[in-house]
Write an enzyme that holds these catalytic residues in place. Structure first.
Site, short mmCIF file in Angstrom:
data_model
loop_
_atom_site.label_atom_id
_atom_site.label_comp_id
_atom_site.label_asym_id
_atom_site.label_seq_id
_atom_site.Cartn_x
_atom_site.Cartn_y
_atom_site.Cartn_z
N SER B 94 -15.68 -62.79 86.02
CA SER B 94 -16.12 -61.81 85.39
C SER B 94 -17.00 -62.23 84.23
O SER B 94 -18.03 -63.01 84.83
CB SER B 94 -14.77 -61.07 84.12
OG SER B 94 -15.32 -60.06 83.43
N ASP B 216 -15.99 -51.44 91.79
CA ASP B 216 -15.76 -52.28 90.32
C ASP B 216 -16.67 -51.66 89.49
O ASP B 216 -17.83 -51.55 89.46
CB ASP B 216 -16.08 -53.69 90.67
CG ASP B 216 -15.90 -54.52 89.32
OD1 ASP B 216 -15.71 -53.97 88.40
OD2 ASP B 216 -16.06 -55.84 89.41
N HIS B 244 -11.88 -54.57 89.32
CA HIS B 244 -12.43 -55.72 88.76
C HIS B 244 -11.54 -57.16 88.88
O HIS B 244 -12.31 -58.23 88.34
CB HIS B 244 -12.81 -55.38 87.16
CG HIS B 244 -13.87 -56.23 86.50
ND1 HIS B 244 -14.98 -56.66 87.13
CD2 HIS B 244 -13.62 -57.10 85.42
CE1 HIS B 244 -15.60 -57.61 86.32
NE2 HIS B 244 -14.66 -58.07 85.35
#
Lengths: 379, 263
Positions: B94, B216, B244
């Protein structure tokens, strides 16, 4: 009716109906996160028929911020713990409205640990959300009020410090010119003067004594408030000559007043004589100021039963019970109508001196007389 | 307080080369619990919490330093230097993908290769660029964090309960992961979702693996392809996993993709 009767007469719970019309929303997700089952309650809340919800993902039902938080916080939490409880989410209804819910979720796993379903239960939480928001607002308001009070307090503290510094400086700076006046008056007194001039010089000397007493009090008060407190230098001393000197000074500036004095000490007294002199000067000055002029002020000092006992009494109007309570407070002024010649510090300082010596000052007042009594232990 | 304590750095394994795992916006180093152990035989694994997350030193949180991703990249470089690591494999999830990119530009000698899991150099749409969110969406996120942090914070500290199905989760861990100080979470969200690191990508010299999930919503496939086009020496692997957090939802896929890359 027996328990068995109750059971048999009750309709059997319809589990299908319980699921569909439960007082909460039910949602089941496949391992890939898609909705595989949803109950009627939830689809009614959202306004979308259940069959149209199948195949969607949970985040399709959420607003954007909810989606981001779901993906970054709750999905991982669910995966790591196998459940989450009491998560605040906002569903978006078919007409675009927000529907606040509290969600619990639990993973259902196969024997080998493979994820079968994720089951989610939702309760409407509009009221709770409103309540939480009110709490947040109340906290914000309290924080703001706290900040204001802090700022005000800081300002007050600063002002108070400045005021006390100012008093201290003032006290110091007044002493020098006063000493000059006193010296000048003494010099003139030694030279040949008219009777009238001598009288004026005597009055000036009396004023100097009174004023230096006031300055002492101001300084003591300022120092006390600045954290120094009243400090004593105690030693065994014959107090009588000092008391007589203080009395003479005051007599000198109140030539028209009678002061009756009795002093009976056994020997030296362990005390700070300068401070005791200041105490007596304050009490006696007070009596001369407030007492009726046609009655004498009486002073008695004696050592009795291991104590020093000193009282000063004057005639005149009694102190009201109202005034009595504030008598020893700093800047206390008697009732309106009485002459207000002092700063209101004399009694406060006197009581502080008494306290520093482990003693007390008490007062009694009636139509006949007003009497201040100072008592301190001799050791 | 040392860097090691500040970031709650955990070193395991004793391979010749280090593999550093960096968590994203959300939880803490526990995000790697199903992936990192697979590399302990061949690598020295290094896990840590960003300041403000997990068991990092909250007192070390400095609003100014952490008002940009560079502040987090500085910490990463500091950790590598404190441990005497060079030529590491960096695995960032991320927002940590971009933190790794920034750190690799600052100190290229520390990073031999980068594994970027769900990277996004910019979350907000910009002309032709599709980051996935409008500026209004991100404003909405930040406002909702402002408005409703009581709700979030209650959810951040989940109720501890018996968990017989998952005995590997000790109570202590159950209590700590994904818990964030609401104020810090808000600041981190702002930094993350308003960042723009597109111009950094062409300068990356480390060999790079991009792991992209299907569906995602945080970092879409278009964004993954953009990163792949911009980073010179990069490979893109699209995972079968959705969502995610493939490091949690499909750890085996992530592990084998990394294995193929580092071999």
């Amino acid at each position: 009716m027996t328990a068995i009767d109750t059971q048999s007469s009750m309709p059997a719970e319809d589990l299908e109906d319980l699921y569909e019309n439960a007082p909460c929303g039910y949602l089941s997700l496949q391992p890939d996160g898609r909705i595989v089952k949803v109950n009627r309650t939830l689809s009614t809340w959202i306004g979308i028929p259940a069959e149209q919800l199948l195949g969607k993902r949970l985040h399709d039902l959420l607003n954007t911020s909810g989606r981001i938080f779901y993906e970054t916080h709750f999905a991982p939490l669910l995966r790591m713990q196998g459940f989450f409880n009491e998560v605040a989410l906002d569903l978006v209804t078919v007409d675009g409205k927000k529907l606040p819910v509290l969600a619990n979720a639990m993973e259902r796993r196969a024997e080998d640990g493979a994820l079968l379903f994720t089951r989610v239960t939702m309760l409407q939480a509009a009221e709770r959300r409103r309540y939480e928001r009110e709490l947040v607002e109340a906290r914000a308001a309290a924080d703001a009020a706290g900040a204001t009070i802090k700022a005000k307090l800081a300002f007050e503290q600063q002002t108070a410090e400045l005021r006390e510094e100012f008093i201290a400086v003032l006290g110091h700076d007044l002493r020098n010119p006063l000493a000059s006046i006193s010296a000048a008056a003494r010099i003139l007194r030694k030279e040949k003067q008219t009777d009238r001039a001598i009288k004026v010089l005597d009055l000036m000397q009396g004023s100097v004594v009174r004023m230096s007493g006031l300055i002492d009090n101001v300084l003591d008060f300022a120092r006390g408030r600045l954290g120094g407190g009243i400090t004593l230098e105690r030693r065994a001393e014959h107090l009588e000559p000092l008391l007589r000197q203080v009395i003479e000074e005051l007599r000198f500036s109140h030539l028209d007043r009678a002061i009756e004095v009795t002093i009976e000490f056994d020997g030296p007294i362990n005390c700070d004589s300068g401070r005791i002199g200041q105490l007596v000067s304050n009490l006696l000055g007070n009596a001369l100021t407030h007492g009726t002029p046609d009655e004498p002020v009486r002073l008695s000092a004696a050592t009795v039963d291991g104590k020093l006992e000193l009282w000063i009494a004057n005639g005149g109007a009694p102190i009201s019970s109202e005034a009595m309570t504030g008598l020893f407070q700093p800047f206390f002024k008697g009732e309106a109508g009485t002459s207000q010649r002092g700063l209101g510090l004399g009694l406060h300082i006197a009581s502080e001196i008494a306290r520093a010596h482990g003693g007390t000052i008490t007062v009694s007042s009636d139509d006949k007389e007003t009497r201040f009594t100072f008592v301190m232990p001799l050791d | 307080m040392t860097v090691i304590d500040r970031n709650h750095v955990q070193v395991r394994g004793d391979g010749p080369c280090a593999m550093i795992f960096s968590h994203g916006f959300g939880c803490d180093q526990n995000m790697w619990r199903f992936v990192a152990p697979a590399f302990e035989d061949d690598f020295k694994t290094v896990l840590f919490d960003h300041v403000g997350a997990g068991r990092s030193d909250l007192a070390a949180y400095d609003a100014r330093k952490y008002s940009s991703l560079a502040g987090y990249a500085d910490d990463l470089v500091e950790i590598c230097r404190a441990l005497g690591l060079t030529q590491t494999v960096f695995v960032g999830h991320s927002v940590s993908a971009m933190i790794g990119v920034i750190a690799s530009l600052q100190a290229p000698e520390l990073f031999e290769s980068l594994v970027l899991v769900g990277p996004s150099p910019r979350y907000i749409n910009d002309d032709d660029y599709l980051g996935g969110f409008s500026a209004a969406d991100i404003d909405d996120l930040l406002t909702s964090l402002d408005d409703n942090h009581m709700g979030w914070s209650a959810a951040m500290a989940p109720v501890i309960m018996g968990n017989p199905d998952r005995p590997e989760l000790s109570e202590e861990l159950t209590n700590s992961f994904c818990r964030t100080d609401p104020e810090i979470a808000k600041a981190f969200a702002r930094v993350t979702f308003t960042s723009d690191n597109r111009s950094d990508l062409p300068h990356v010299t480390a060999r790079t693996l991009i792991l992209q999930c299907r569906d995602d919503i945080i970092a879409s496939e278009e964004v993954g392809e953009f990163v792949h086009r911009q980073v010179p020496n990069s490979q893109l692997v699209v995972l079968n996993a959705s969502g995610h957090c493939p490091n949690l939802s499909a750890p085996d896929e992530v592990i084998s993709a990394i294995r193929r890359f580092v071999r």
